[in-house]
Scaffold this motif. Structure first.
Motif, PDB file in Angstrom:
ATOM      1  N   CYS A 293      -0.479  10.702  -4.049  1.00  0.00           N
ATOM      2  CA  CYS A 293       0.312  10.162  -2.938  1.00  0.00           C
ATOM      3  C   CYS A 293       0.637   8.696  -3.196  1.00  0.00           C
ATOM      4  O   CYS A 293      -0.044   8.031  -3.973  1.00  0.00           O
ATOM      5  CB  CYS A 293      -0.432  10.349  -1.618  1.00  0.00           C
ATOM      6  SG  CYS A 293      -1.598   9.027  -1.233  1.00  0.00           S
ATOM      7  N   PRO A 294       1.686   8.176  -2.551  1.00  0.00           N
ATOM      8  CA  PRO A 294       2.063   6.781  -2.821  1.00  0.00           C
ATOM      9  C   PRO A 294       1.096   5.775  -2.198  1.00  0.00           C
ATOM     10  O   PRO A 294       1.112   4.612  -2.528  1.00  0.00           O
ATOM     11  CB  PRO A 294       3.449   6.665  -2.190  1.00  0.00           C
ATOM     12  CG  PRO A 294       3.502   7.733  -1.163  1.00  0.00           C
ATOM     13  CD  PRO A 294       2.639   8.854  -1.657  1.00  0.00           C
ATOM     14  N   ARG A 295       0.252   6.226  -1.270  1.00  0.00           N
ATOM     15  CA  ARG A 295      -0.691   5.428  -0.494  1.00  0.00           C
ATOM     16  C   ARG A 295       0.069   4.615   0.559  1.00  0.00           C
ATOM     17  O   ARG A 295       1.199   4.200   0.351  1.00  0.00           O
ATOM     18  CB  ARG A 295      -1.490   4.477  -1.399  1.00  0.00           C
ATOM     19  CG  ARG A 295      -2.760   3.964  -0.732  1.00  0.00           C
ATOM     20  CD  ARG A 295      -3.457   2.970  -1.631  1.00  0.00           C
ATOM     21  NE  ARG A 295      -4.623   2.420  -0.980  1.00  0.00           N
ATOM     22  CZ  ARG A 295      -5.209   1.316  -1.379  1.00  0.00           C
ATOM     23  NH1 ARG A 295      -4.748   0.663  -2.413  1.00  0.00           N
ATOM     24  NH2 ARG A 295      -6.272   0.869  -0.746  1.00  0.00           N
ATOM     25  N   ARG A 298      -3.018   3.493   5.814  1.00  0.00           N
ATOM     26  CA  ARG A 298      -4.144   4.210   6.420  1.00  0.00           C
ATOM     27  C   ARG A 298      -5.404   4.030   5.586  1.00  0.00           C
ATOM     28  O   ARG A 298      -5.334   3.881   4.374  1.00  0.00           O
ATOM     29  CB  ARG A 298      -3.821   5.692   6.552  1.00  0.00           C
ATOM     30  CG  ARG A 298      -2.761   5.938   7.579  1.00  0.00           C
ATOM     31  CD  ARG A 298      -2.518   7.399   7.831  1.00  0.00           C
ATOM     32  NE  ARG A 298      -1.497   7.528   8.849  1.00  0.00           N
ATOM     33  CZ  ARG A 298      -0.202   7.439   8.602  1.00  0.00           C
ATOM     34  NH1 ARG A 298       0.232   7.253   7.371  1.00  0.00           N
ATOM     35  NH2 ARG A 298       0.666   7.536   9.577  1.00  0.00           N
ATOM     36  N   MET A 326      -5.203  12.051  -3.400  1.00  0.00           N
ATOM     37  CA  MET A 326      -4.582  11.675  -2.140  1.00  0.00           C
ATOM     38  C   MET A 326      -5.420  10.612  -1.439  1.00  0.00           C
ATOM     39  O   MET A 326      -6.647  10.598  -1.535  1.00  0.00           O
ATOM     40  CB  MET A 326      -4.457  12.905  -1.220  1.00  0.00           C
ATOM     41  CG  MET A 326      -3.780  14.107  -1.867  1.00  0.00           C
ATOM     42  SD  MET A 326      -2.073  13.820  -2.348  1.00  0.00           S
ATOM     43  CE  MET A 326      -1.283  13.775  -0.752  1.00  0.00           C
ATOM     44  N   GLY A 327      -4.718   9.735  -0.705  1.00  0.00           N
ATOM     45  CA  GLY A 327      -5.411   8.602  -0.101  1.00  0.00           C
ATOM     46  C   GLY A 327      -6.210   8.926   1.139  1.00  0.00           C
ATOM     47  O   GLY A 327      -7.263   8.335   1.381  1.00  0.00           O
ATOM     48  N   VAL A 330      -4.471  12.708   6.123  1.00  0.00           N
ATOM     49  CA  VAL A 330      -3.187  13.164   6.678  1.00  0.00           C
ATOM     50  C   VAL A 330      -2.608  14.287   5.815  1.00  0.00           C
ATOM     51  O   VAL A 330      -2.307  15.374   6.293  1.00  0.00           O
ATOM     52  CB  VAL A 330      -2.182  11.995   6.797  1.00  0.00           C
ATOM     53  CG1 VAL A 330      -0.811  12.507   7.200  1.00  0.00           C
ATOM     54  CG2 VAL A 330      -2.664  10.974   7.807  1.00  0.00           C
ATOM     55  N   ASN A 331      -2.446  14.004   4.514  1.00  0.00           N
ATOM     56  CA  ASN A 331      -1.927  15.034   3.605  1.00  0.00           C
ATOM     57  C   ASN A 331      -2.947  15.472   2.568  1.00  0.00           C
ATOM     58  O   ASN A 331      -2.715  16.422   1.835  1.00  0.00           O
ATOM     59  CB  ASN A 331      -0.687  14.514   2.859  1.00  0.00           C
ATOM     60  CG  ASN A 331       0.482  14.304   3.790  1.00  0.00           C
ATOM     61  OD1 ASN A 331       0.716  15.110   4.687  1.00  0.00           O
ATOM     62  ND2 ASN A 331       1.180  13.212   3.601  1.00  0.00           N
ATOM     63  N   GLY A 332      -4.039  14.733   2.491  1.00  0.00           N
ATOM     64  CA  GLY A 332      -5.031  14.974   1.443  1.00  0.00           C
ATOM     65  C   GLY A 332      -5.573  16.391   1.396  1.00  0.00           C
ATOM     66  O   GLY A 332      -5.464  17.070   0.367  1.00  0.00           O
TER      67      GLY A 332
END
Ligand code: SF4
Length: 387
Positions: A293-295, A298, A326-327, A330-332
């Motif tokens: 993810c782009p980070r 959060r 993933m950071g 949320v999407n991790g």
């Protein structure tokens, strides 16, 4: 309708301990980079070790500048220290090409236009035949024959009188692309007349559309394999953007047997960019597919730092798996579950997924930054090795 000609198949390498590859036909597209330093006084064992690392990243061929006889001597020695097929890049002096072919050399890149008399080109062709060396005929927009340059200048004057700027630039770009193809065809004729079958051709301009057009025109007329590249493409980001656009357009028409992403950046980044372009164009399978993810703002963990630490190692792995980094939550968890191996930040902890299942939860709350990195890397590495 695709009217391009299937390129002829050419064997490359295979001398001594050098790996044998095929290009053209339905063979996989080969990925190339160019060594960035001089061979003069260089530590050849260090270069051979680097070439091994390039191979791990997916590189198939490496080109070296050979501007003088001392470099040629170094090049010849290097060809015997590595299984990587090597290409000697020669300008002006045909004797350098002759000397390089005394080594286990896979390919010579010459621009016959600056080698001098036809006899000199003939001498290079004869030695390439005798030694089973492939020749790449390289034509760049900066080194077009003077007759073609003059023709373009005359057309420019005529067209500039009656056209708007955009139409005029398009027309000039088409003219230059035609001139590049014409220059390549003229050079190729010498090789065909000498019954030399192992010629690869490259036509490069720093302008994307000129490069695309020239290769499209050539691929409709000739069956010689094409090496694709946008010359002087620029720094990392600009270079990757230009090369991606040009290569996608050509690869989707099955044009191109070898590629190089030319960057004002490292060989490793040229290789990684090239393999990603090939993978996304459906031209290379296998290896690790890395999703990250782009980070954002959060609270999670340092995705960029993790990817920086792991990218080269992961891309050197031969495993055919997907990894998600993933950071936060949320999407991790979503991405993590879909990947073979997933790492995601979750407030003060890091979760590791394997084949969709949570298998580790690391509590990083009271650790220093170094301790966090160590804990995450150790846990991740254990799971990677077990896949
Ligand atoms: S996964 Fe989390 S940290 Fe990464 S971009 Fe999405 S919301 Fe931001």
């Amino acid at each position: 309708m695709n009217s391009t000609i299937v390129p002829r198949k050419i064997e490359i390498g295979g001398k001594g301990q050098v790996k044998k590859l095929t290009l053209g036909g339905s063979s996989p597209i080969l990925l190339q980079t160019m060594w960035k330093e001089s061979l003069l006084g260089a530590d050849l064992n260090y270069i051979a070790k680097s070439l091994n690392e390039f191979e791990q990243l997916g590189c198939d061929l490496v080109r070296f500048a050979v501007p003088d006889m001392d470099s040629a001597e170094q090049f010849v020695k290097l060809t015997r220290l590595t299984p990587m097929p090597l290409v000697a890049d020669i300008h002006f002096d045909y004797k350098l090409a002759l000397r390089c072919m005394d080594g286990d050399t896979a390919k010579i890149r010459i621009n016959p236009g600056n080698i001098g008399s036809k006899e000199r080109t003939q001498a290079v062709i004869q030695k390439a035949k005798d030694t089973g060396t492939v020749i790449r005929i390289g034509v760049n927009s900066g080194s077009l024959p003077s007759a073609l340059k003059k023709q373009i200048e005359e057309m420019k004057v005529k067209q500039n009188l009656s056209m708007d700027k955009k139409a005029f630039e398009d027309e000039i770009s088409a003219l230059r692309a035609g001139a590049l193809t014409e220059a390549a065809a003229q050079e190729l004729e010498i090789f065909e007349k000498a019954n030399f079958k192992n010629a690869v051709v490259s036509m490069k301009a720093s302008n994307v559309w000129e490069t695309v057009r020239a290769n499209e025109i050539f691929a409709k007329k000739f069956d010689n394999p094409l090496h694709l590249g946008v010359t002087e493409a620029g720094p990392l980001i600009q270079g990757i953007v230009k090369s991606t656009i040009a290569f996608y357009r050509l690869l989707e028409q099955n044009i191109g047997s070898t590629i190089r992403v030319s960057l004002s950046d490292s060989c490793e980044n040229e290789i990684i960019a090239g393999r990603e372009i090939l993978a996304e164009c459906g031209k290379r399978q296998g290896g690790i597919r890395l999703v990250s993810c782009p980070r954002c703002g959060r609270k999670g963990f340092d995705v960029q730092g993790f990817v920086k630490r792991w990218q080269t190692k992961l891309l050197s792995e031969k495993k055919d798996i997907s990894i998600a980094v993933m950071g936060c939550v949320v999407n991790g968890p979503g991405e993590g579950k879909h990947a073979d191996l997933g790492v995601t930040g979750a407030e003060d902890s890091v979760i590791i997924f394997k084949h969709g299942e949570i298998i580790k939860r690391l509590d990083l709350k009271n650790l220093t930054e170094e301790e966090k990195i160590e804990a995450v890397d150790k846990a991740f590495n254990e799971e990677l090795q077990s896949l």
